[in-house]
Scaffold this motif. Structure first.
Motif, PDB file in Angstrom:
ATOM      1  N   LEU A   1      63.188 -24.346  42.911  1.00 57.90           N
ATOM      2  CA  LEU A   1      64.559 -24.812  42.737  1.00 57.90           C
ATOM      3  C   LEU A   1      65.536 -23.875  43.447  1.00 57.90           C
ATOM      4  O   LEU A   1      66.468 -24.308  44.114  1.00 57.90           O
ATOM      5  N   GLU A   2      65.291 -22.578  43.336  1.00 55.36           N
ATOM      6  CA  GLU A   2      66.168 -21.581  43.931  1.00 55.36           C
ATOM      7  C   GLU A   2      66.152 -21.625  45.463  1.00 55.36           C
ATOM      8  O   GLU A   2      67.130 -21.233  46.095  1.00 55.36           O
ATOM      9  N   SER A   3      65.054 -22.109  46.038  1.00 50.92           N
ATOM     10  CA  SER A   3      65.019 -22.270  47.494  1.00 50.92           C
ATOM     11  C   SER A   3      66.159 -23.167  47.951  1.00 50.92           C
ATOM     12  O   SER A   3      66.770 -22.929  48.994  1.00 50.92           O
ATOM     13  N   HIS A   4      66.480 -24.162  47.128  1.00 49.91           N
ATOM     14  CA  HIS A   4      67.586 -25.061  47.456  1.00 49.91           C
ATOM     15  C   HIS A   4      68.912 -24.539  46.937  1.00 49.91           C
ATOM     16  O   HIS A   4      69.861 -24.376  47.691  1.00 49.91           O
TER      17      HIS A   4
ATOM     18  N   TYR B   1      71.841 -44.502  51.161  1.00 47.28           N
ATOM     19  CA  TYR B   1      70.646 -43.806  51.621  1.00 47.28           C
ATOM     20  C   TYR B   1      70.069 -42.958  50.494  1.00 47.28           C
ATOM     21  O   TYR B   1      70.795 -42.525  49.594  1.00 47.28           O
ATOM     22  N   LEU B   2      68.785 -42.706  50.597  1.00 47.16           N
ATOM     23  CA  LEU B   2      68.098 -41.796  49.688  1.00 47.16           C
ATOM     24  C   LEU B   2      67.484 -40.683  50.523  1.00 47.16           C
ATOM     25  O   LEU B   2      66.678 -40.943  51.430  1.00 47.16           O
ATOM     26  N   LEU B   3      67.889 -39.458  50.229  1.00 44.83           N
ATOM     27  CA  LEU B   3      67.329 -38.276  50.886  1.00 44.83           C
ATOM     28  C   LEU B   3      66.411 -37.588  49.895  1.00 44.83           C
ATOM     29  O   LEU B   3      66.817 -37.293  48.769  1.00 44.83           O
ATOM     30  N   LEU B   4      65.180 -37.355  50.305  1.00 46.67           N
ATOM     31  CA  LEU B   4      64.211 -36.627  49.487  1.00 46.67           C
ATOM     32  C   LEU B   4      63.840 -35.349  50.221  1.00 46.67           C
ATOM     33  O   LEU B   4      63.440 -35.393  51.390  1.00 46.67           O
ATOM     34  N   VAL B   5      63.998 -34.216  49.528  1.00 45.50           N
ATOM     35  CA  VAL B   5      63.664 -32.921  50.124  1.00 45.50           C
ATOM     36  C   VAL B   5      62.708 -32.206  49.182  1.00 45.50           C
ATOM     37  O   VAL B   5      62.974 -32.121  47.975  1.00 45.50           O
ATOM     38  N   ARG B   6      61.631 -31.693  49.720  1.00 47.85           N
ATOM     39  CA  ARG B   6      60.672 -30.923  48.926  1.00 47.85           C
ATOM     40  C   ARG B   6      60.888 -29.435  49.200  1.00 47.85           C
ATOM     41  O   ARG B   6      60.941 -29.030  50.364  1.00 47.85           O
ATOM     42  N   TRP B   7      61.047 -28.692  48.115  1.00 44.52           N
ATOM     43  CA  TRP B   7      61.269 -27.251  48.172  1.00 44.52           C
ATOM     44  C   TRP B   7      60.167 -26.538  47.400  1.00 44.52           C
ATOM     45  O   TRP B   7      59.647 -27.077  46.424  1.00 44.52           O
TER      46      TRP B   7
ATOM     47  N   GLU C   1      64.090 -21.067  54.422  1.00 38.67           N
ATOM     48  CA  GLU C   1      62.980 -20.499  53.656  1.00 38.67           C
ATOM     49  C   GLU C   1      62.773 -21.323  52.391  1.00 38.67           C
ATOM     50  O   GLU C   1      63.735 -21.697  51.718  1.00 38.67           O
ATOM     51  N   GLY C   2      61.545 -21.639  52.081  1.00 39.66           N
ATOM     52  CA  GLY C   2      61.228 -22.422  50.889  1.00 39.66           C
ATOM     53  C   GLY C   2      61.239 -23.926  51.116  1.00 39.66           C
ATOM     54  O   GLY C   2      60.859 -24.696  50.243  1.00 39.66           O
ATOM     55  N   TYR C   3      61.660 -24.362  52.301  1.00 42.11           N
ATOM     56  CA  TYR C   3      61.657 -25.784  52.652  1.00 42.11           C
ATOM     57  C   TYR C   3      60.221 -26.233  52.917  1.00 42.11           C
ATOM     58  O   TYR C   3      59.449 -25.529  53.563  1.00 42.11           O
ATOM     59  N   LEU C   4      59.871 -27.417  52.413  1.00 39.16           N
ATOM     60  CA  LEU C   4      58.550 -27.971  52.659  1.00 39.16           C
ATOM     61  C   LEU C   4      58.602 -29.228  53.531  1.00 39.16           C
ATOM     62  O   LEU C   4      57.859 -29.342  54.498  1.00 39.16           O
ATOM     63  N   SER C   5      59.475 -30.177  53.188  1.00 37.22           N
ATOM     64  CA  SER C   5      59.581 -31.410  53.972  1.00 37.22           C
ATOM     65  C   SER C   5      60.804 -32.195  53.511  1.00 37.22           C
ATOM     66  O   SER C   5      61.379 -31.908  52.461  1.00 37.22           O
ATOM     67  N   HIS C   6      61.180 -33.186  54.312  1.00 41.41           N
ATOM     68  CA  HIS C   6      62.245 -34.097  53.883  1.00 41.41           C
ATOM     69  C   HIS C   6      62.074 -35.447  54.550  1.00 41.41           C
ATOM     70  O   HIS C   6      61.371 -35.566  55.562  1.00 41.41           O
ATOM     71  N   GLU C   7      62.699 -36.443  53.942  1.00 43.99           N
ATOM     72  CA  GLU C   7      62.682 -37.798  54.488  1.00 43.99           C
ATOM     73  C   GLU C   7      63.965 -38.497  54.074  1.00 43.99           C
ATOM     74  O   GLU C   7      64.530 -38.215  53.019  1.00 43.99           O
TER      75      GLU C   7
ATOM     76  N   MET D   1      56.308 -27.120  43.237  1.00 42.55           N
ATOM     77  CA  MET D   1      57.094 -27.862  44.192  1.00 42.55           C
ATOM     78  C   MET D   1      58.200 -28.594  43.447  1.00 42.55           C
ATOM     79  O   MET D   1      57.985 -29.157  42.398  1.00 42.55           O
ATOM     80  N   ILE D   2      59.382 -28.572  44.022  1.00 40.68           N
ATOM     81  CA  ILE D   2      60.552 -29.256  43.481  1.00 40.68           C
ATOM     82  C   ILE D   2      60.954 -30.361  44.460  1.00 40.68           C
ATOM     83  O   ILE D   2      60.990 -30.138  45.669  1.00 40.68           O
ATOM     84  N   LEU D   3      61.262 -31.526  43.910  1.00 40.75           N
ATOM     85  CA  LEU D   3      61.740 -32.639  44.717  1.00 40.75           C
ATOM     86  C   LEU D   3      63.233 -32.810  44.464  1.00 40.75           C
ATOM     87  O   LEU D   3      63.653 -33.040  43.331  1.00 40.75           O
ATOM     88  N   GLU D   4      63.998 -32.658  45.509  1.00 41.25           N
ATOM     89  CA  GLU D   4      65.443 -32.903  45.457  1.00 41.25           C
ATOM     90  C   GLU D   4      65.665 -34.354  45.871  1.00 41.25           C
ATOM     91  O   GLU D   4      65.194 -34.778  46.929  1.00 41.25           O
TER      92      GLU D   4
END
Length: 97
Positions: A59-62, A50-56, A33-39, A1-4
């Motif tokens: 890395l290539e999914s993003h 703001y802080l955007l956190l996206v879980r992929w 595709e490859g997206y897990l969650s975001h907040e 899992m990658i955290l953006e």
């Protein structure tokens, strides 16, 4: 899992419009595709920050899947005019402890 992790600076007096538009844009990113969650988090100390956190999944999914998709062009069209300066984007991988 990658955290953006993305630091967003929204132009003054556009915060409410940004938040409403972000809710609509969330449907785009969550369909990738490859997206897990975001907040999205609003900074308490700094107005318009703001802080955007996206879980992929990867890395290539993003960096490839999302950024090369028609959905990303729509995402940019909806959101990027709110930012000044451009967002800072970094990717992190979890360290097991």
């Amino acid at each position: 899992m990658i955290l953006e992790a993305v630091i967003l600076h929204v132009k003054p007096s556009l915060e409410s419009d940004f938040e409403a538009t972000f809710k609509k844009a969330s449907k785009i990113i969550s369909s990738m595709e490859g997206y897990l969650s975001h907040e999205l988090h609003k900074c308490i100390e700094v107005k318009g920050k703001y802080l955007l956190l996206v879980r992929w999944e990867t890395l290539e999914s993003h960096t490839v899947g999302f950024r090369n998709s028609p959905g990303f062009q729509e995402w940019k069209k909806l959101l990027h005019h709110f930012y000044d300066p451009s967002p800072t984007v970094e990717h992190f991988e979890e360290i097991e402890i």
